[in-house]
Scaffold this active site. Structure first.
Site, short mmCIF file in Angstrom:
data_model
loop_
_atom_site.label_atom_id
_atom_site.label_comp_id
_atom_site.label_asym_id
_atom_site.label_seq_id
_atom_site.Cartn_x
_atom_site.Cartn_y
_atom_site.Cartn_z
N ARG A 93 -0.74 6.41 -3.68
CA ARG A 93 0.52 6.46 -4.44
C ARG A 93 1.46 7.51 -3.89
O ARG A 93 2.17 8.18 -4.62
CB ARG A 93 0.26 6.71 -5.93
CG ARG A 93 -0.28 5.52 -6.65
CD ARG A 93 -0.04 5.61 -8.15
NE ARG A 93 -1.03 4.82 -8.81
CZ ARG A 93 -2.03 5.32 -9.54
NH1 ARG A 93 -2.14 6.61 -9.74
NH2 ARG A 93 -2.90 4.53 -10.09
N THR A 124 3.18 -9.21 -7.62
CA THR A 124 2.91 -7.85 -8.11
C THR A 124 2.62 -7.85 -9.60
O THR A 124 2.97 -8.79 -10.32
CB THR A 124 4.10 -6.92 -7.83
OG1 THR A 124 3.70 -5.57 -8.06
CG2 THR A 124 5.30 -7.24 -8.70
N ASP A 130 3.07 8.70 -9.70
CA ASP A 130 3.32 7.82 -8.56
C ASP A 130 4.46 8.41 -7.74
O ASP A 130 5.58 8.55 -8.22
CB ASP A 130 3.69 6.42 -9.05
CG ASP A 130 3.61 5.36 -7.97
OD1 ASP A 130 3.78 5.70 -6.78
OD2 ASP A 130 3.39 4.19 -8.32
N THR A 177 -6.67 8.71 -13.45
CA THR A 177 -5.88 8.70 -12.20
C THR A 177 -4.57 9.47 -12.33
O THR A 177 -4.18 10.17 -11.40
CB THR A 177 -5.64 7.24 -11.73
OG1 THR A 177 -4.97 7.26 -10.47
CG2 THR A 177 -4.86 6.42 -12.73
N ARG A 188 5.43 7.15 -4.70
CA ARG A 188 5.88 6.19 -3.69
C ARG A 188 7.38 5.94 -3.78
O ARG A 188 7.96 5.99 -4.87
CB ARG A 188 5.12 4.86 -3.84
CG ARG A 188 3.66 4.99 -3.51
CD ARG A 188 2.92 3.72 -3.76
NE ARG A 188 2.85 3.44 -5.19
CZ ARG A 188 2.18 2.42 -5.71
NH1 ARG A 188 1.56 1.57 -4.94
NH2 ARG A 188 2.14 2.25 -7.02
N GLN A 228 -6.19 -6.89 -4.27
CA GLN A 228 -4.80 -7.32 -4.35
C GLN A 228 -4.29 -7.75 -2.97
O GLN A 228 -3.58 -8.75 -2.85
CB GLN A 228 -3.91 -6.20 -4.88
CG GLN A 228 -4.11 -5.93 -6.35
CD GLN A 228 -3.12 -4.89 -6.86
OE1 GLN A 228 -2.02 -4.76 -6.36
NE2 GLN A 228 -3.53 -4.15 -7.87
#
Length: 186
Positions: free
Chosen positions: A89, A144, A121, A109, A123, A66
């Site tokens: 994350r 994204t 997540d 995950t 973040r 990415q």
């Protein structure tokens, strides 16, 4: 928010010539990588640090691919990558390695993060708005597939640029989980 801002420097890379500037926030040193001075509508990638994918070429995720996709896109079309220091994350490198070990035992995950006591997540994107304001950017084409990133600056988004990455045998399930359980787009 007490944020220190570096000077702008040149960064020649294998993808092209860029400018870089760092934003230091509470011990985290974020980096903006951009082509020329941002103007009008900015092509923007908000990329969270992934040492294993970005630097080591891990095939367990699609992060490095990415980042490469975004740098190539910005080299060709102009724009910026905001490289945010929130590894794994937001759980850090140490816990990310522990999450990888749990994934090796069959957890996906999200399950691995939960086993370690974290949300799927962790973040946060508060610094993104600060940086956009610093550069006086009000409109972006966001590079994204992540709906959380779309939400964090929804009032500034003109268009979404999808990131198209081929899966491999090591990250197929990971990408499937991101799409089916975290709402990631294609």
């Amino acid at each position: 928010m007490d944020i220190k801002i570096s000077e702008i420097a040149n960064l020649p890379t294998k993808w092209g010539l860029f400018k870089i500037q760092s934003f230091k926030e509470d011990g985290k040193e974020h980096l903006c990588i951009f082509k020329d001075t941002p103007k009008d509508i900015l092509n923007l990638r908000i990329h969270s640090e992934c040492l294993t994918g970005d630097a080591l070429g891990s095939l367990k995720c699609d992060c490095g691919e990415q980042l490469e996709f975004s740098l190539k896109y910005i080299q060709e079309s102009g724009g910026m990558v905001m490289y945010l220091r929130q590894e794994g994350r937001g759980i850090g490198l140490f816990n990310k390695v522990n999450a990888y070990a749990l994934q090796d035992k069959g957890f996906n995950t999200i399950e691995a993060n939960h086993q370690l006591g974290f949300k799927a997540d962790e973040r946060i994107y508060d610094i993104v708005k600060f940086i956009l304001n610093f550069y006086k950017i009000s409109k972006v084409n966001l590079i994204t597939n992540n709906p959380q990133k779309l939400e964090c600056i929804k009032d500034s988004i003109v268009a979404r640029v999808p990131i198209l990455i081929e899966t491999n045998r090591f990250n197929e399930e990971y990408i499937h989980i991101k799409q089916t359980q975290m709402g990631h787009l294609k």
